[in-house]
Motif scaffolding. Structure first.
Motif, PDB file in Angstrom:
ATOM      1  N   SER A   1       0.818  -1.216   0.000  1.00 39.90           N
ATOM      2  CA  SER A   1       0.000   0.000   0.000  1.00 39.90           C
ATOM      3  C   SER A   1       0.851   1.265   0.000  1.00 39.90           C
ATOM      4  N   ALA A   2       2.001   1.228   0.655  1.00 39.39           N
ATOM      5  CA  ALA A   2       2.873   2.396   0.749  1.00 39.39           C
ATOM      6  C   ALA A   2       3.702   2.623  -0.508  1.00 39.39           C
ATOM      7  N   GLU A   3       3.866   1.580  -1.318  1.00 38.84           N
ATOM      8  CA  GLU A   3       4.713   1.676  -2.509  1.00 38.84           C
ATOM      9  C   GLU A   3       4.246   2.818  -3.402  1.00 38.84           C
ATOM     10  N   PRO A   4       5.113   3.669  -3.912  1.00 38.36           N
ATOM     11  CA  PRO A   4       6.563   3.525  -4.064  1.00 38.36           C
ATOM     12  C   PRO A   4       7.380   4.087  -2.898  1.00 38.36           C
ATOM     13  N   GLU A   5       6.715   4.510  -1.819  1.00 40.97           N
ATOM     14  CA  GLU A   5       7.429   5.053  -0.661  1.00 40.97           C
ATOM     15  C   GLU A   5       7.973   3.924   0.211  1.00 40.97           C
ATOM     16  N   PRO A   6       9.128   4.149   0.844  1.00 37.98           N
ATOM     17  CA  PRO A   6       9.628   3.154   1.802  1.00 37.98           C
ATOM     18  C   PRO A   6       8.752   3.175   3.054  1.00 37.98           C
ATOM     19  N   LEU A   7       8.876   2.155   3.869  1.00 38.41           N
ATOM     20  CA  LEU A   7       8.069   2.028   5.076  1.00 38.41           C
ATOM     21  C   LEU A   7       8.970   1.573   6.211  1.00 38.41           C
ATOM     22  N   SER A   8       8.774   2.133   7.397  1.00 39.00           N
ATOM     23  CA  SER A   8       9.516   1.729   8.591  1.00 39.00           C
ATOM     24  C   SER A   8       8.517   1.555   9.722  1.00 39.00           C
ATOM     25  N   VAL A   9       8.524   0.379  10.344  1.00 39.69           N
ATOM     26  CA  VAL A   9       7.541   0.040  11.363  1.00 39.69           C
ATOM     27  C   VAL A   9       8.248  -0.549  12.580  1.00 39.69           C
ATOM     28  N   VAL A  10       7.885  -0.074  13.772  1.00 29.65           N
ATOM     29  CA  VAL A  10       8.409  -0.630  15.020  1.00 29.65           C
ATOM     30  C   VAL A  10       7.639  -1.912  15.333  1.00 29.65           C
ATOM     31  N   LEU A  11       8.377  -2.977  15.671  1.00 28.05           N
ATOM     32  CA  LEU A  11       7.779  -4.276  15.987  1.00 28.05           C
ATOM     33  C   LEU A  11       8.022  -4.626  17.453  1.00 28.05           C
ATOM     34  N   THR A  12       7.075  -5.330  18.046  1.00 28.72           N
ATOM     35  CA  THR A  12       7.239  -5.766  19.428  1.00 28.72           C
ATOM     36  C   THR A  12       6.949  -7.266  19.540  1.00 28.72           C
ATOM     37  N   PRO A  13       7.615  -7.917  20.483  1.00 33.52           N
ATOM     38  CA  PRO A  13       7.454  -9.363  20.627  1.00 33.52           C
ATOM     39  C   PRO A  13       6.520  -9.757  21.772  1.00 33.52           C
ATOM     40  N   THR A  14       6.167 -11.014  21.749  1.00 35.16           N
ATOM     41  CA  THR A  14       5.471 -11.699  22.839  1.00 35.16           C
ATOM     42  C   THR A  14       6.313 -12.936  23.141  1.00 35.16           C
ATOM     43  N   ARG A  15       6.495 -13.244  24.417  1.00 32.76           N
ATOM     44  CA  ARG A  15       7.237 -14.454  24.772  1.00 32.76           C
ATOM     45  C   ARG A  15       6.500 -15.686  24.264  1.00 32.76           C
ATOM     46  N   ALA A  16       7.224 -16.657  23.771  1.00 29.54           N
ATOM     47  CA  ALA A  16       6.621 -17.880  23.238  1.00 29.54           C
ATOM     48  C   ALA A  16       5.767 -18.588  24.281  1.00 29.54           C
ATOM     49  N   GLY A  17       6.145 -18.499  25.548  1.00 32.24           N
ATOM     50  CA  GLY A  17       5.396 -19.140  26.607  1.00 32.24           C
ATOM     51  C   GLY A  17       4.036 -18.510  26.874  1.00 32.24           C
ATOM     52  N   ALA A  18       3.806 -17.300  26.368  1.00 34.86           N
ATOM     53  CA  ALA A  18       2.525 -16.621  26.565  1.00 34.86           C
ATOM     54  C   ALA A  18       1.450 -17.117  25.589  1.00 34.86           C
TER      55      ALA A  18
ATOM     56  N   HIS B   1       3.416  -7.914  17.172  1.00 32.84           N
ATOM     57  CA  HIS B   1       2.671  -6.655  17.102  1.00 32.84           C
ATOM     58  C   HIS B   1       3.519  -5.563  16.459  1.00 32.84           C
ATOM     59  N   PHE B   2       2.847  -4.479  16.075  1.00 38.44           N
ATOM     60  CA  PHE B   2       3.562  -3.335  15.507  1.00 38.44           C
ATOM     61  C   PHE B   2       2.910  -2.048  15.981  1.00 38.44           C
ATOM     62  N   TYR B   3       3.668  -0.964  15.898  1.00 40.04           N
ATOM     63  CA  TYR B   3       3.150   0.373  16.162  1.00 40.04           C
ATOM     64  C   TYR B   3       2.914   1.033  14.814  1.00 40.04           C
TER      65      TYR B   3
ATOM     66  N   GLY C   1       9.702  -2.118  21.207  1.00 41.29           N
ATOM     67  CA  GLY C   1      10.217  -1.852  19.876  1.00 41.29           C
ATOM     68  C   GLY C   1      11.670  -2.187  19.687  1.00 41.29           C
ATOM     69  N   ARG C   2      12.066  -3.381  20.087  1.00 35.50           N
ATOM     70  CA  ARG C   2      13.455  -3.779  19.892  1.00 35.50           C
ATOM     71  C   ARG C   2      13.690  -4.398  18.523  1.00 35.50           C
ATOM     72  N   ALA C   3      12.673  -4.316  17.675  1.00 35.47           N
ATOM     73  CA  ALA C   3      12.794  -4.825  16.307  1.00 35.47           C
ATOM     74  C   ALA C   3      12.126  -3.821  15.368  1.00 35.47           C
ATOM     75  N   ARG C   4      12.568  -3.832  14.107  1.00 36.95           N
ATOM     76  CA  ARG C   4      12.006  -2.929  13.109  1.00 36.95           C
ATOM     77  C   ARG C   4      11.816  -3.664  11.809  1.00 36.95           C
ATOM     78  N   PHE C   5      10.818  -3.206  11.064  1.00 35.33           N
ATOM     79  CA  PHE C   5      10.560  -3.710   9.724  1.00 35.33           C
ATOM     80  C   PHE C   5      10.764  -2.546   8.761  1.00 35.33           C
ATOM     81  N   HIS C   6      11.487  -2.799   7.676  1.00 35.97           N
ATOM     82  CA  HIS C   6      11.706  -1.793   6.636  1.00 35.97           C
ATOM     83  C   HIS C   6      11.309  -2.373   5.289  1.00 35.97           C
ATOM     84  N   ALA C   7      10.489  -1.634   4.555  1.00 38.89           N
ATOM     85  CA  ALA C   7      10.143  -1.999   3.184  1.00 38.89           C
ATOM     86  C   ALA C   7      10.951  -1.107   2.261  1.00 38.89           C
ATOM     87  N   HIS C   8      11.681  -1.718   1.349  1.00 39.07           N
ATOM     88  CA  HIS C   8      12.502  -1.005   0.369  1.00 39.07           C
ATOM     89  C   HIS C   8      11.930  -1.260  -1.019  1.00 39.07           C
ATOM     90  N   PRO C   9      11.011  -0.417  -1.492  1.00 40.33           N
ATOM     91  CA  PRO C   9      10.385  -0.649  -2.795  1.00 40.33           C
ATOM     92  C   PRO C   9      11.371  -0.709  -3.967  1.00 40.33           C
TER      93      PRO C   9
END
Length: 166
Positions: A43-60, A76-78, A101-109
């Protein structure tokens, strides 16, 4: 079905999948989160995208994922637009709660398939390029070393407002 699916590809460029020096643990991500991130990228293409990601412990998770209970699974993401005006004024990302937010997702169109100096770095970085398919997503550590990416076909536990720490 619960479990993990390897989303790495088998071409020569991917032969070093998981070659990350001292910390070569795979990055786990839910199928649902990957779907949303790839849809957002398209949906964001042709613009790049940067998203903060968050985890859940596997035991949860309600189901046994077949990995250590303390292993983080990206679930999850912000929203990328959240706090954008505050960030523009102060130059800091104040929209992400501390400790998250110890992880990030980047889309590079327009590529490349690896992190760039313009990307915001985190402990784990996922990068995707067109076509917006699972096979186009790669994982890296903070130093840009390639990590294995493992997809978990599971739904994270339900959260309520009472679950949010003050």
């Amino acid at each position: 079905m619960y479990g993990e699916r390897d989303t790495s590809t088998a071409d020569d460029d991917d032969a070093h999948d998981g070659d990350a020096g001292d910390d070569n643990r795979p990055i786990y991500v839910t199928s649902g989160l990957l779907d949303v991130l790839l849809d957002m990228s398209e949906s964001a293409e042709p613009e790049p995208l940067s998203v903060v990601l968050t985890p859940t412990r596997a035991g949860a998770f309600e189901a046994d994922l077949g990995i250590d209970a303390e292993t983080p699974v990206l679930t999850h993401f912000y929203l990328p637009e959240a706090g954008r005006s505050v960030t523009a004024v102060f130059g800091l990302d104040l929209s992400t709660p501390a400790g998250r937010g110890r992880a990030r997702f980047h889309a590079h169109p327009q590529g490349p398939r690896e992190p760039t100096k313009r990307d915001d770095f985190a402990a784990a970085v996922l990068v995707a390029v067109p076509p917006w398919e699972r096979m186009a997503v790669r994982a890296y550590d903070r130093s840009g070393n390639r990590l294995a990416l493992r997809e978990i076909d599971a739904v994270p536990p339900e959260e309520t407002l009472g679950d949010v720490a003050p």
